[in-house]
Design a protein around this motif. Structure first.
Motif, short mmCIF file in Angstrom:
data_model
loop_
_atom_site.label_atom_id
_atom_site.label_comp_id
_atom_site.label_asym_id
_atom_site.label_seq_id
_atom_site.Cartn_x
_atom_site.Cartn_y
_atom_site.Cartn_z
N LEU A 281 0.83 -1.20 0.00
CA LEU A 281 0.00 0.00 0.00
C LEU A 281 0.86 1.26 0.00
O LEU A 281 0.60 2.20 -0.75
N ARG A 282 1.89 1.27 0.85
CA ARG A 282 2.69 2.47 1.03
C ARG A 282 3.68 2.73 -0.10
O ARG A 282 3.93 3.87 -0.46
N SER A 283 4.23 1.67 -0.65
CA SER A 283 5.36 1.85 -1.57
C SER A 283 5.09 1.44 -3.02
O SER A 283 5.80 1.87 -3.92
N TYR A 284 4.10 0.59 -3.26
CA TYR A 284 3.88 0.06 -4.61
C TYR A 284 2.63 0.59 -5.27
O TYR A 284 2.36 0.26 -6.42
N GLY A 285 1.86 1.40 -4.56
CA GLY A 285 0.66 1.95 -5.15
C GLY A 285 -0.53 1.01 -5.20
O GLY A 285 -1.52 1.29 -5.90
N PHE A 286 -0.48 -0.10 -4.47
CA PHE A 286 -1.62 -1.00 -4.42
C PHE A 286 -2.75 -0.37 -3.60
O PHE A 286 -2.51 0.43 -2.69
N ARG A 287 -3.97 -0.73 -3.91
CA ARG A 287 -5.12 -0.43 -3.09
C ARG A 287 -5.49 -1.69 -2.30
O ARG A 287 -5.28 -2.81 -2.78
N ALA A 288 -6.04 -1.49 -1.12
CA ALA A 288 -6.37 -2.64 -0.28
C ALA A 288 -7.31 -3.60 -0.99
O ALA A 288 -7.17 -4.82 -0.88
N GLU A 289 -8.24 -3.06 -1.79
CA GLU A 289 -9.23 -3.90 -2.45
C GLU A 289 -8.59 -4.86 -3.46
O GLU A 289 -9.14 -5.93 -3.75
N GLU A 290 -7.44 -4.49 -4.01
CA GLU A 290 -6.79 -5.33 -5.01
C GLU A 290 -6.24 -6.63 -4.43
O GLU A 290 -6.01 -7.59 -5.16
N LEU A 291 -6.00 -6.65 -3.13
CA LEU A 291 -5.28 -7.77 -2.52
C LEU A 291 -6.20 -8.90 -2.07
O LEU A 291 -5.73 -9.89 -1.52
N PHE A 292 -7.50 -8.76 -2.34
CA PHE A 292 -8.44 -9.78 -1.89
C PHE A 292 -9.34 -10.21 -3.05
O PHE A 292 -9.74 -9.40 -3.87
N GLN A 293 -9.63 -11.48 -3.07
CA GLN A 293 -10.49 -12.03 -4.11
C GLN A 293 -11.76 -12.61 -3.49
O GLN A 293 -12.74 -11.92 -3.32
N ASN A 294 -11.73 -13.86 -3.11
CA ASN A 294 -12.93 -14.52 -2.60
C ASN A 294 -12.96 -14.63 -1.08
O ASN A 294 -13.86 -15.23 -0.52
#
Length: 401
Positions: A281-294
């Motif tokens: 989240l802090r360094s790579y520009g990911f959003r929390a929602e991207e890290l979860f699927q099912n």
């Protein structure tokens, strides 16, 4: 009470605050307490400054008496633990003595709440003020602020400390209301806002001393919040209050615990995965929602970045000679620095497989996800479940060349 005994009690009582704890610390457990100097206790901990230096800190509480009765806290007022209290002058003397002996580089100071929030906060500020003004101490100071305290006291603390912490405690208001009903999520966030506002005002006025940055801590596994709730809360805090760090502390057993708490602590690997996801989240520009699927929890068998890649196979394999730097950094096994180096390298010549080895990328992990001039993955079309089993098992089972 003798000073050494106070130090033994109040150093041990501080070990649950993860806001400056070093990684790979021993398991925290208050059942069968250990004394000062034991590797499972506290006293001196390690933290990292913004420029990457590792510093040793005297980590103690001003007191472990507390008027609150938070169910997850070993220092709650109903807890049957030894109690002690430092005078501000004693903390100052201890810090200076340890510093002169070259044991520490600074101080991490927190406290239970006694008399009132303002009284406690005034005592914490007095320690930092005395160190800075009376003794010209230039070492690192991290203060844990009291959310209910007068905003002027919190702002003043920022003038003396290098870092302030305001613990959010639990990721959801529902969890806080159930396990710590005397605390208010609104009050905690208001204190965070006070610190952020003081920083912004100082920067606008171009003051030579900008008030301290801030961090927070969330307890993992004490309530029903899943990893998605936790990371979404962290994401909101980073955006709204410009926090430097969110720390995650796996709930650990405490003496005479309430039936409202889980019978078993969560696996420490869950805490580790949350730190990895937080870094994305802090360094790579990911959003929390991207890290979860099912599911609402991060997988424990693979890291969050690899999990994301396996869930987004349509993006891969990535051609490292053409892809933007932002996408290259998202390839499992390639970090931000190497993504930048690869982009610089391809301006001079085509990237080859040996370049990835030379840069010490994680070759086994990245193999299914990249294309370079002399390499294309042999199992690019393999099912994600197949790759997951290969990448989380014996390295010799993976043969993609």
């Amino acid at each position: 009470m003798e000073l050494a005994r106070k130090l033994e009690i109040l150093a041990d009582a501080a070990k649950y605050d993860a806001s400056c704890a070093s990684s790979a610390a021993p398991k925290r457990d208050s059942r069968g307490r250990t004394g000062l100097g034991a590797s499972t206790g506290a006293g001196i901990c390690h933290s990292f400054t913004p420029d990457g230096r590792c510093v040793s800190l005297l980590k103690i509480l001003l007191t472990n008496f507390c008027q609150y009765d938070c169910l997850y806290c070993v220092n709650r007022r109903s807890s049957n633990v030894p109690r002690a209290r430092f005078r501000p002058a004693e903390v100052v003397d201890l810090t200076l003595d340890f510093y002169r002996r070259n044991y520490i580089d600074g101080l991490f100071l927190s406290s239970g709440i006694i008399r009132s929030s303002d009284y406690t906060m005034e005592s914490l500020v007095e320690v930092a003020r005395s160190l800075r003004e009376d003794h010209h101490f230039r070492g690192y100071i991290h203060l844990k602020t009291i959310p209910d305290a007068d905003p002027q006291l919190i702002t003043l603390a920022g003038q003396y400390a290098d870092r302030l912490s305001v613990n959010i405690e639990l990721p959801t208001d529902a969890g806080l209301n159930r396990l710590a009903p005397e605390k208010s999520g609104h009050t905690i966030k208001r204190a965070m806002g006070v610190i952020r506002l003081a920083q912004e005002q100082a920067q606008q006025e171009k003051r030579p001393k900008v008030p301290a940055g801030q961090s927070t801590q969330m307890i993992v596994g004490a309530d029903a919040a899943d990893d998605r709730n936790i990371l979404q809360t962290a994401q909101t805090l980073y955006g709204a209050y410009k926090l430097k760090r969110v720390y995650y502390s796996a709930f650990s057993p405490i003496p005479d615990s309430s039936s409202a708490l889980p019978a078993q602590p969560p696996p420490l690997l869950r805490e580790h995965r949350l730190y990895q996801a937080d870094f994305l989240l802090r360094s790579y520009g990911f959003r929390a929602e991207e890290l979860f699927q099912n599911t609402g929890d991060l997988p424990l068998d693979i890291d969050p970045k690899l999990s994301w890649a396996l869930s987004n196979r349509d993006i891969f394999p990535v051609d490292l000679n053409r892809a933007p730097e932002r996408l290259i950094a998202r390839v499992p096994g390639i970090g931000i620095r190497n993504a930048k180096r690869l982009v610089e390298l391809r301006q001079m010549r085509a990237i080859r497989y040996q370049d990835l080895i030379r840069l010490r990328c994680s070759i086994r992990t990245l193999q299914p996800f990249v294309v370079v001039q002399d390499y294309r993955p042999g199992l690019a079309e393999a099912a994600s479940d197949t790759l997951r089993r290969m990448l989380s098992s014996n390295p010799q089972q993976l043969s993609l060349l």
